[in-house]
Design a protein around this motif. Structure first.
Motif, PDB file in Angstrom:
ATOM      1  N   CYS B  50       0.826  -1.209   0.000  1.00  0.00           N
ATOM      2  CA  CYS B  50       0.000   0.000   0.000  1.00  0.00           C
ATOM      3  C   CYS B  50       0.862   1.263   0.000  1.00  0.00           C
ATOM      4  O   CYS B  50       1.696   1.443   0.877  1.00  0.00           O
ATOM      5  CB  CYS B  50      -0.912  -0.003   1.224  1.00  0.00           C
ATOM      6  N   VAL B  52      -0.020   4.270   0.629  1.00  0.00           N
ATOM      7  CA  VAL B  52      -0.454   5.360   1.507  1.00  0.00           C
ATOM      8  C   VAL B  52      -0.726   4.918   2.951  1.00  0.00           C
ATOM      9  O   VAL B  52      -1.356   5.632   3.713  1.00  0.00           O
ATOM     10  CB  VAL B  52      -1.725   6.040   0.955  1.00  0.00           C
ATOM     11  N   ALA B  54      -2.771   2.802   4.168  1.00  0.00           N
ATOM     12  CA  ALA B  54      -4.201   2.719   4.470  1.00  0.00           C
ATOM     13  C   ALA B  54      -4.552   1.404   5.161  1.00  0.00           C
ATOM     14  O   ALA B  54      -5.642   1.260   5.686  1.00  0.00           O
ATOM     15  CB  ALA B  54      -5.013   2.855   3.179  1.00  0.00           C
ATOM     16  N   CYS B  70      -7.243   5.510   1.491  1.00  0.00           N
ATOM     17  CA  CYS B  70      -7.098   4.646   0.308  1.00  0.00           C
ATOM     18  C   CYS B  70      -7.195   5.444  -0.990  1.00  0.00           C
ATOM     19  O   CYS B  70      -8.069   6.286  -1.145  1.00  0.00           O
ATOM     20  CB  CYS B  70      -8.193   3.587   0.353  1.00  0.00           C
ATOM     21  N   ILE B  71      -6.271   5.168  -1.925  1.00  0.00           N
ATOM     22  CA  ILE B  71      -6.364   5.800  -3.237  1.00  0.00           C
ATOM     23  C   ILE B  71      -6.905   4.806  -4.283  1.00  0.00           C
ATOM     24  O   ILE B  71      -6.825   5.052  -5.480  1.00  0.00           O
ATOM     25  CB  ILE B  71      -5.019   6.407  -3.699  1.00  0.00           C
ATOM     26  N   PHE B  72      -7.427   3.698  -3.818  1.00  0.00           N
ATOM     27  CA  PHE B  72      -8.078   2.720  -4.695  1.00  0.00           C
ATOM     28  C   PHE B  72      -7.173   2.267  -5.826  1.00  0.00           C
ATOM     29  O   PHE B  72      -7.619   2.117  -6.966  1.00  0.00           O
ATOM     30  CB  PHE B  72      -9.410   3.282  -5.236  1.00  0.00           C
ATOM     31  N   CYS B  73      -5.892   2.042  -5.494  1.00  0.00           N
ATOM     32  CA  CYS B  73      -4.951   1.634  -6.536  1.00  0.00           C
ATOM     33  C   CYS B  73      -5.044   0.142  -6.810  1.00  0.00           C
ATOM     34  O   CYS B  73      -4.577  -0.330  -7.843  1.00  0.00           O
ATOM     35  CB  CYS B  73      -3.529   2.019  -6.138  1.00  0.00           C
ATOM     36  N   GLY B  74      -5.605  -0.617  -5.868  1.00  0.00           N
ATOM     37  CA  GLY B  74      -5.781  -2.049  -6.102  1.00  0.00           C
ATOM     38  C   GLY B  74      -4.543  -2.886  -5.844  1.00  0.00           C
ATOM     39  O   GLY B  74      -4.547  -4.096  -6.068  1.00  0.00           O
ATOM     40  N   CYS B  76      -3.223  -3.798  -3.026  1.00  0.00           N
ATOM     41  CA  CYS B  76      -3.420  -4.779  -1.955  1.00  0.00           C
ATOM     42  C   CYS B  76      -4.228  -5.974  -2.474  1.00  0.00           C
ATOM     43  O   CYS B  76      -3.990  -7.114  -2.077  1.00  0.00           O
ATOM     44  CB  CYS B  76      -4.105  -4.129  -0.761  1.00  0.00           C
ATOM     45  N   PHE B  87     -12.055  -5.479  -4.266  1.00  0.00           N
ATOM     46  CA  PHE B  87     -12.768  -4.225  -4.500  1.00  0.00           C
ATOM     47  C   PHE B  87     -14.041  -4.511  -5.278  1.00  0.00           C
ATOM     48  O   PHE B  87     -13.985  -5.028  -6.389  1.00  0.00           O
ATOM     49  CB  PHE B  87     -11.869  -3.221  -5.222  1.00  0.00           C
TER      50      PHE B  87
END
Ligand code: SF4
Lengths: 505, 252
Positions: B50, B52, B54, B70-74, B76, B87
């Motif tokens: 991750c 950030v 999160a 979370c920046i929703f980068c996927g 994880c 997600f």
């Protein structure tokens, strides 16, 4: 540049740092001025700490007619003779160097901070400030005289846009000069890139200027791939190129709509607002995010397209093409629109050249400058997009060049999607070469994006420099306002549509 | 004139049916995540992936995901190939308190509406002043989109105003740069009370990627009282609209 001691290297390759010539300041100046008068542009110019508390200045020049990059360095302490008086292109770079490293470019005609942060070099400040500066706290150009008045706007503006401060010196409605103060969006990203690449590197790139996520991510990946000697698969090149053009399309279409909205021409404003969303949704087909976040990664792309996605995109593209053409045509056919666009905010080709403007703003002055042609990388080495220019330098030209680029990007995308060949989209990305330098140029939708990456002994990022196209172009907007009605500012501003955060970093 | 009318006819009516009809989202959309501790495998790997911070584990080793960072980068999700973090497609992400943004295997509590007094005041007419305080222009763009014909925000009585003095509240984006802090505070003060504050995006909620930068604050947390949190990087326009309507009690 025969006989020049500058190190020449090819775009897309790397240069050993040790081979960048270290020149005496006088020699450095002479060669840079010589190259620029011969048609070279300053792609990047920055300082970095050197032994003994000194600052090493590094410049990269680009020659668009030969596609060659050249680099040179010099070491300075507290000041040096500015390039700007003889080379206006350097003006913003030299202000940045002064602000970051506390080095004074002597003779700079308007030496002010550009981002309002403390100096990075302990105890050295170009303005001898004792405390951290407050944003916008500096002298502004001032005109004096009867009936002269000053208008100040920002940092918070009327619409949903980023912050910046604008000062107009006016006589009645007429603007004599506009000074633009930025820095409100400064987040200090460049310094956090040291020690990378790591998990944060690409997310930082994708938020340097959120509307240019693909452009900046691509520039970063190309620089890193040059350093690591990565061979990116062809299919990934195509997907990256497609994403870059979709980003251009979404923003250009949005800009045509915003220009129409600014003059109250609602049909095109509402159609383009909607079509822009459709184009962002096409990027989301690629990677799930409308701004392309997470798509471009060192080695290729993190997502591939299935056959049905390709067909879906082709279908959406056809619809977008029809709708955009219809919306744009309305602009050129309406005399009320043309009356506002033509002869508003014009700049000459000479001014644009002198300032080193990039992107549609330069092409609208008739200057043929486009990284996709001059320094092609990725898919643009195999598939060319004709450069769109128009000569009048006014709001109309900036709108019309965008409309032409929309057509050409769509044609490019169609051709690429029709001939997409199978294969992998991600190659393994290894370690970066130590003590090396790579420069990546990408034609973002606003113009030339330049990323420079320097590695240290350990092959990690030792210094990273970003030049967003807005860095070159904000002064263009200031020049476009000279002699204009102040009420035309929103229209002129929209016709450039520059990035605040991309500048402020 | 005829050409304009003809083109108007050709471009058709384009406003989405949302909220009456379900929103159309991209196939690869990353919405509300779900955690299954049994399938996480190596939680360390996910936490380290991750960018950030999160993700964290609690004392019992259960994974917690902070939607506010979370920046929703996927990343994880990729680090848990067994499906420990997935997600989903739910676009409804908003919360009324910072704690509600933390997701565990037990899921999360759905956001409450504003209190009755605020709903009575703003429920049918809400004027917002937007302030970008270090935003990258993505949250700003996807907020702006709500004013296009596609979402037609004004059909819900919500509008963005030019002056804070005409506003009922602020919609803030960005981690709050030091250089924007004073302007943000002044804008807030200029909004007449009672007023609400809506934080849009990871940056405004927690500082996001920039939380530990000396050039920025860590979002709105220590600066303004936040009434509605809308996570994402940036949140999808439908997520933002859902946040606004849910807070006002306009959708259940
Ligand atoms: S999706 Fe969110 S929690 Fe997962 S790695 Fe990315 S930022 Fe962290």
């Amino acid at each position: 540049m025969s006989g020049s001691p500058l190190l020449m290297f090819e775009h897309g390759g790397l240069a050993e740092l040790g081979r960048v010539p270290e020149l005496a300041v006088a020699e450095f100046r002479a060669h840079v001025l010589d190259a620029v008068s011969g048609g070279a542009r300053i792609a990047t110019f920055f300082g970095r700490p050197a032994p003994g508390g000194a600052v090493r200045l590094l410049i990269v020049l680009s020659e668009e007619y030969t596609g060659i990059l050249s680099a040179a360095a010099t070491t300075v302490y507290d000041s040096y003779t500015a390039l700007t008086p003889e080379c206006p292109q350097a003006h913003w770079f030299e202000r940045e160097i002064a602000e970051q490293w506390g080095v004074v470019p002597r003779g700079h005609p308007w030496l002010k901070p550009i981002r309002f942060h403390p100096s990075y070099r302990d105890g050295k400040d170009a303005w001898h400030r004792a405390e951290a500066p407050a944003a916008g706290d500096a002298d502004f150009f001032r005109m004096e005289g009867e009936e002269i008045h000053e208008v100040a706007v920002g940092p918070v503006h009327a619409g949903i846009i980023e912050p910046g401060h604008f000062r107009f010196q006016c006589h009645g409605e007429r603007v004599f000069h506009l000074e633009i103060a930025l820095g409100y969006q400064h987040r200090g990203i460049e310094r956090r890139l040291r020690g990378g690449p790591n998990a944060r590197t690409l997310p930082y790139m994708e938020t340097l200027a959120g509307d240019t996520s693909i452009g900046h991510a691509l520039a970063c990946c190309e620089a890193l791939e040059a350093l690591a000697g990565t061979r990116v698969p062809t299919r990934a090149h195509v997907l990256r190129g497609a994403a870059l053009e979709l980003e251009r399309l979404a923003n250009h279409v949005g800009d045509l709509g915003a220009l129409a909205a600014d003059i109250g021409f609602l049909p095109t404003a509402s159609y383009c607002g909607r079509i822009r969303g459709d184009l962002l949704n096409m990027t989301a087909v690629l990677c799930g995010n409308r701004f392309g976040r997470g798509l471009v990664r060192p080695g290729g792309t993190a997502f591939d397209l299935a056959e049905e996605h390709v067909r879906d995109l082709q279908r959406r593209l056809r619809a977008a093409e029809q709708d955009t053409t219809g919306a744009a045509e309305l602009l050129w056919q309406s005399s009320s629109v043309m009356g506002r666009f033509e002869d508003t905010g014009a700049i000459t080709a000479e001014t644009a050249q002198a300032l080193g403007l990039v992107g549609p703003a330069a092409r609208a002055c008739g200057i043929e400058r486009d990284v996709r042609r001059d320094f092609p990388s990725g898919i643009f080495r195999y598939a060319q997009i004709p450069v769109a220019t128009f000569g009048s330098g006014d709001v109309f030209a900036r709108a019309f060049v965008r409309a032409l680029e929309i057509q050409r990007s769509i044609a490019f995308l169609k051709a690429q999607l029709d001939t997409l060949s199978p294969g992998p989209v991600l190659a393994p990305f290894g370690a970066c070469a130590p003590n090396a330098l790579a420069v990546a140029l990408v034609e973002g939708w606003r113009g030339e994006i330049c990323h420079t990456c320097l590695t240290g002994e350990d092959g990690r990022i030792d210094h990273y420099k970003v030049v967003d196209p807005s860095f070159h172009n904000w002064m263009g907007l200031a020049m476009a306002l000279r002699g204009q009605q102040i009420s035309d500012f929103p229209l002129c501003n929209k016709s450039f549509n520059l990035s605040y955060c991309g500048h402020d970093l | 004139m005829w050409k304009i009318l003809l083109e108007r006819f050709r471009q058709k009516h384009r406003t989405v049916g949302y909220p009456r009809r379900a929103p159309v989202l991209p196939e690869r959309f990353r919405g509300l995540p779900a955690i299954d501790d049994a399938k996480v495998g190596d939680a360390r790997a996910a936490i380290e992936a991750c960018p950030v911070e999160a993700l964290a584990t609690d004392a019992a080793g259960r994974l917690r995901l902070d939607l506010g960072r979370c920046i929703f980068c996927g990343q994880c999700e990729r680090a848990c190939p067994e499906g420990g973090i997935v997600f989903g497609r739910d676009h409804r992400l908003c919360a009324r308190t910072r704690d509600e943004l933390v997701i565990t295997a037990a899921g999360r509590t759905r956001a409450q509406t504003l209190d009755a007094a605020a709903r009575r005041l703003f429920g049918r007419s809400l004027k917002l002043r937007q302030v970008s305080a270090g935003g990258c222009n993505a949250c700003e763009a996807d907020t702006n989109v709500l004013t296009t014909v596609v979402f037609d925000l004004s059909r819900f009585g919500i509008r963005f105003t030019a002056s804070p003095r005409h506003a009922d509240g602020l919609l803030v984006t960005g981690p709050v740069t030091l250089n924007m802090e004073a302007a943000l505070r002044k804008t807030y003060e200029a909004v007449p009370a009672p007023k609400i504050v809506i934080a849009v995006g990871a940056c405004a909620i927690s500082g996001g990627l920039f939380a530990d930068h000396e050039e920025t604050r860590a979002g709105l947390a220590d600066i303004l009282p936040v009434d509605v949190f809308i996570p994402g990087c940036p949140p999808h326009p439908v997520t933002i609209l859902d946040g606004l309507l849910r807070a006002l009690g306009r959708i259940e």
